[in-house]
Scaffold this active site. Structure first.
Site, short mmCIF file in Angstrom:
data_model
loop_
_atom_site.label_atom_id
_atom_site.label_comp_id
_atom_site.label_asym_id
_atom_site.label_seq_id
_atom_site.Cartn_x
_atom_site.Cartn_y
_atom_site.Cartn_z
N LEU A 27 0.92 -1.10 -0.09
CA LEU A 27 0.33 0.07 0.03
C LEU A 27 0.97 1.21 -0.39
CD1 LEU A 27 -2.69 -1.29 2.84
CD2 LEU A 27 -3.08 -0.08 0.11
N GLU A 29 5.07 3.22 1.93
CA GLU A 29 6.34 3.13 2.28
C GLU A 29 6.14 4.35 3.29
OE1 GLU A 29 9.96 0.90 1.15
OE2 GLU A 29 8.63 1.03 -0.44
N SER A 33 8.55 2.45 8.32
CA SER A 33 7.23 0.94 7.95
C SER A 33 7.17 1.05 6.48
CB SER A 33 6.92 0.69 8.38
OG SER A 33 5.61 2.09 8.60
N THR A 34 7.02 -0.32 5.90
CA THR A 34 6.34 -0.64 4.97
C THR A 34 4.64 -1.17 5.46
OG1 THR A 34 8.16 -1.17 4.16
CG2 THR A 34 6.33 -2.29 2.72
N ASP A 143 1.15 15.14 14.80
CA ASP A 143 1.74 14.91 12.91
C ASP A 143 -0.12 14.78 11.63
OD1 ASP A 143 3.18 14.48 10.92
OD2 ASP A 143 3.55 12.63 11.33
P1 ATP Z 1 5.83 8.21 7.32
O1 ATP Z 1 5.29 6.98 8.47
O2 ATP Z 1 7.33 8.77 7.18
O3 ATP Z 1 5.65 9.21 7.78
P2 ATP Z 1 3.68 7.82 5.80
O4 ATP Z 1 2.77 8.41 6.83
O5 ATP Z 1 3.37 7.52 4.49
O6 ATP Z 1 5.09 8.26 6.19
P3 ATP Z 1 2.49 4.82 6.62
O7 ATP Z 1 1.77 5.32 7.44
O8 ATP Z 1 3.81 3.68 7.04
O9 ATP Z 1 4.02 5.79 5.76
O10 ATP Z 1 1.83 5.04 5.85
C1 ATP Z 1 2.48 3.82 3.87
C2 ATP Z 1 0.97 3.92 3.64
O11 ATP Z 1 -0.14 3.46 3.13
C3 ATP Z 1 0.35 5.40 3.17
O12 ATP Z 1 -0.08 5.86 1.89
C4 ATP Z 1 -0.80 5.23 3.86
O13 ATP Z 1 -2.11 5.47 3.06
C5 ATP Z 1 -1.11 3.93 3.67
N1 ATP Z 1 -1.48 2.62 4.81
C6 ATP Z 1 -1.16 3.19 5.88
N2 ATP Z 1 -1.86 2.34 6.76
C7 ATP Z 1 -3.32 1.79 6.07
C8 ATP Z 1 -4.77 1.60 6.27
N3 ATP Z 1 -4.80 1.34 7.58
N4 ATP Z 1 -5.25 1.13 5.48
C9 ATP Z 1 -5.52 1.50 3.74
N5 ATP Z 1 -4.19 2.02 3.80
C10 ATP Z 1 -3.32 2.49 4.61
#
Ligand code: ATP
Length: 286
Positions: A27, A29, A33-34, A143
């Protein structure tokens, strides 16, 4: 990770399983985390699997992460992404999260441009409900931004869910946090200025999100954080689009302006925001 035909999650050709979950697609990164779309191999339940790399976390981030886990595991609220389980595998920590099929509010905004006031009201009511929970746990998100707000479905009547509490931190009432973090465009001026701050930083972020939903662009921009701060400080009047301003509910403009007060003492508190007349009317998605 067990891959029946190939090794390496990025190049998998066959089903890759982690714990009881079969990975479907990546989805996205983040820095630490991924996130995977995955399915429970027995129940078929669709989830988001967040793979966190502990080696990328310094002590401070580790504290933030622990805070995210503590908070999410204690909360069950429709406007906060659910954490179903946590397990370790392959030297990583996996968070089993509720899957939000609508993607982020950022992608919704990219798709819609600006959003109708009635829908915006419903969205803000939902964010208010989520913030009430954060507030009661003395959590500052720090954030809040469209990327960290997920939608249950990609529709106007979606349920909004605050996610990614990686930067959130427990702050005792009367204490102030001093770490600089978060995303600049939605960041309160006191954070940009390295001043002490409190839960009102989240109110500023809500104001910036409200403004962007209504207008289709953020209230302040800048190529650097310094320039962004200068633009905030020199702003005499919020740059509402003249295409929407004449028809906008004055209560909506009032709420937005008061959330985006530079001086935190003048900014709406959570209670003032939550009880504001603009939110008390019926929205689309409540
Ligand atoms: P960082 O952690 O560096 O601030 P980020 O917020 O983009 O970066 P993540 O929260 O790890 O990183 O999310 C990565 C991607 O996964 C994003 O595009 C987010 O929309 C998607 N994502 C995260 N959680 C979910 C979820 N529960 N359902 C659907 N998509 C998700």
């Amino acid at each position: 990770m067990q891959n029946e035909t190939e090794t390496g999650p990025d190049h998998f050709k066959g089903p890759v399983t982690v714990g009881d979950y079969v990975l479907k697609s990546k989805l996205g990164e983040g820095s630490f985390s991924t996130v995977w779309n995955a399915k429970h191999r027995l129940s078929g339940q669709e989830v988001a699997l967040k793979q966190v790399y502990p080696s990328r976390l310094n002590r401070q981030l580790r504290n933030c992460f622990d805070c995210e886990l503590n908070f999410l595991s204690s909360v069950n609220h429709p406007n906060i992404v659910r954490l179903f389980d946590v397990f370790r595998a392959e030297g990583c920590i996996f968070l089993v999260l509720e899957f939000c099929a609508g993607g982020s509010l950022a992608s919704y905004l990219r798709h819609c441009g600006r959003v109708q006031e009635q829908i915006v009201r419903g969205f803000m009511q939902q964010l208010g409900a989520a913030m009430e929970i954060l507030n009661s746990h003395h959590i500052i998100h720090r954030d809040l931004k469209p990327e960290n707000i997920l939608l249950s479905v990609p529709e106007d009547d979606a349920v909004l869910k605050i996610s990614d509490f990686g930067l959130s931190r427990y702050v005792h009432p009367s204490d102030y946090a001093e770490t600089v973090c978060g995303t600049a465009l939605y960041m309160a001026p006191e954070v940009l200025q390295f001043q002490r701050y409190d839960e009102k930083v989240d109110m500023w972020s809500l104001g910036a999100i409200l403004f962007e939903l209504l207008n289709g662009y953020p209230p302040f921009r800048g190529r650097t954080n310094v320039q962004l701060l200068q633009n905030i400080k020199s702003c005499k009047r919020l740059p509402f689009s003249q295409l929407i301003l004449p028809a906008l509910d004055p209560d909506c403009v009032d709420m937005c302006s008061r959330l985006l007060s530079i001086n935190p003492a003048d900014r709406l508190s959570f209670n003032e925001f939550y009880r504001h007349i603009f939110l008390s009317r019926k929205g689309v998605a409540t």
